[in-house]
Design an enzyme around this catalytic site. Structure first.
Site, PDB file in Angstrom:
ATOM      1  N   CYS A  19       0.811  -1.220   0.000  1.00  0.00           N
ATOM      2  CA  CYS A  19       0.000   0.000   0.000  1.00  0.00           C
ATOM      3  C   CYS A  19       0.848   1.275   0.000  1.00  0.00           C
ATOM      4  O   CYS A  19       0.334   2.376  -0.158  1.00  0.00           O
ATOM      5  CB  CYS A  19      -0.941  -0.014   1.185  1.00  0.00           C
ATOM      6  SG  CYS A  19      -1.797  -1.589   1.330  1.00  0.00           S
ATOM      7  N   HIS A  36      -2.832   6.482   2.829  1.00  0.00           N
ATOM      8  CA  HIS A  36      -3.417   5.296   2.201  1.00  0.00           C
ATOM      9  C   HIS A  36      -4.799   5.051   2.798  1.00  0.00           C
ATOM     10  O   HIS A  36      -4.968   5.053   4.020  1.00  0.00           O
ATOM     11  CB  HIS A  36      -2.488   4.100   2.458  1.00  0.00           C
ATOM     12  CG  HIS A  36      -3.136   2.777   2.278  1.00  0.00           C
ATOM     13  ND1 HIS A  36      -3.880   2.459   1.152  1.00  0.00           N
ATOM     14  CD2 HIS A  36      -3.168   1.664   3.067  1.00  0.00           C
ATOM     15  CE1 HIS A  36      -4.335   1.239   1.267  1.00  0.00           C
ATOM     16  NE2 HIS A  36      -3.924   0.725   2.418  1.00  0.00           N
ATOM     17  N   ASN A  59     -10.261  -0.978   0.322  1.00  0.00           N
ATOM     18  CA  ASN A  59      -8.803  -0.798   0.377  1.00  0.00           C
ATOM     19  C   ASN A  59      -8.220  -1.284  -0.951  1.00  0.00           C
ATOM     20  O   ASN A  59      -8.225  -2.481  -1.231  1.00  0.00           O
ATOM     21  CB  ASN A  59      -8.261  -1.605   1.568  1.00  0.00           C
ATOM     22  CG  ASN A  59      -6.751  -1.551   1.666  1.00  0.00           C
ATOM     23  OD1 ASN A  59      -6.056  -1.168   0.728  1.00  0.00           O
ATOM     24  ND2 ASN A  59      -6.232  -1.969   2.812  1.00  0.00           N
TER      25      ASN A  59
END
Ligand code: UT7
Length: 320
Positions: free
Chosen positions: A111, A247, A277
């Protein structure tokens, strides 16, 4: 000196809401929304590869910026879910888009990938090696999600974001940081699978395994500290920052960062509510949402910080 001169994103057509998971596992919409903020996520079509999503994001970048990309000298794809490890996804973009003469690498930094990609692009340009670099963060996480694991499968989504970084007259990258807590590597990782492909042994990506609580605590404890560090390195104050884009892992993580920094949630763009996500695509998708609303504009000061599997993080502040 360098700056971001083009920006684009892509999200697959298929929208999956939380009720979808009620059929698969023991969960419900209320739990998912209250623990994560996620309402929907996108899922790539069966025949849609990570490289296809990259191409769509780059096409969107070209449409947004009116830029040609044939003269791109280097392509960096940031992903944890490449089509396959070899050839790399960047080479697929080079081939699919007919970019004649570009060096191609994929980087695997989960990420944090997109921000690492921007850092590398900036380094290439400022050292004079290249003048125009394409950075793409793209994920088909639905392919590496274990849909029997209720603690993780509700989190992930698919998507892509692309940026062109070019040599410029003025420096638009104002500061950088990165770091890793390798001790926590076992708290978020990808298994490997030994498969037989065309009669031959092949290792492909397995599934994401994570200890969500540990990752949550690490992010909430360390990211605000790293944000302050980035701001200080740029010689700025938090008040000088127009937007902080962490993120988009979980809305509660973003709220905790907001609280710790005493920085308003309205200035913390997120993509997790609509997209889940999306790992290395989450920061571009969050920025795109603000650009389309007209809130992020050229000249604004935008801090980006990615974090995840490693456990690793990477941050930068740019003048947009
Ligand atoms: O991109 C970076 C990668 N990962 C992350 O950023 C993940 C960071 N972590 C998180 O987002 C959160 O830790 C999760 C969303 C994964 C989990 O939320 P949590 O508030 O930390 O929940 P928990 O793991 O402490 O579990 C609380 C309860 C447990 O039940 P008991 O033991 O209290 O009876 C779980 O079994 O919730 C249960 N649970 C669920 N219940 C309904 C876990 N998953 C689910 C589910 N539906 N999907």
């Amino acid at each position: 000196m360098s700056k971001i001169t083009g920006f684009g994103t892509y999200a697959p057509e298929k929208i999956v809401d939380n009720h979808y998971f009620e059929e698969l596992i023991d969960t419900n919409d209320e739990w998912i929304v209250s623990r994560t903020g996620i309402k929907t996520r996108r899922m790539a079509a069966e025949d849609e590869l990570t490289s296809d999503m990259c191409v769509k994001a780059v096409e969107n970048l070209m449409a947004n910026s009116g830029q040609e990309i044939k003269d791109v000298e280097f392509i960096i794809v940031c992903t944890t879910s490449p089509d396959q490890t070899m050839p790399n996804t960047a080479s697929r973009i080079q081939n699919k888009m007919g970019i004649e003469n570009a060096g191609c690498i994929d980087i695997y930094a989960a990420c944090a990938g997109f921000v690492y990609g921007l850092q590398i692009a900036h380094g290439f340009i400022n050292s004079g090696i290249y003048k125009k670099v394409l950075v793409v963060g793209a994920e088909a996480l639905s392919r590496i999600t274990d849909y029997t694991d209720r603690t993780s499968c509700i989190l992930f989504g698919d998507g892509a974001g692309a940026a062109i970084v070019e040599a410029s007259e003025e420096e638009h990258f104002l500061s950088f940081n990165s770091g890793t807590d390798g001790d926590l590597g076992h708290d978020l990782y990808l298994t490997r699978q030994n498969n037989i492909i065309n009669g031959k042994e092949a290792v492909t990506n397995g599934k994401i395994l994570q200890n969500g609580r540990t990752v949550f605590k690490w992010a909430v404890g360390s990211i605000p500290v790293k944000v302050r560090e980035l701001v200080a390195k740029a010689g700025l104050e938090l008040d000088d920052i127009d937007f902080i884009v962490p993120h988009s892992a979980n809305l509660r993580i973003l709220e905790a960062i907001s609280k710790d920094l005493n920085f308003p949630m309205e200035k913390i763009p997120e993509s997790v509510t609509d997209h889940g996500n999306t790992s290395s695509a989450s920061i571009p998708l969050a920025i795109e949402k603000e650009i389309s609303k007209g809130t992020i504009k050229r000249g604004m000061i935008v801090l980006m910080i990615g974090f995840g599997g490693g456990l690793t993080f990477a941050g930068t502040i740019v003048k947009w």
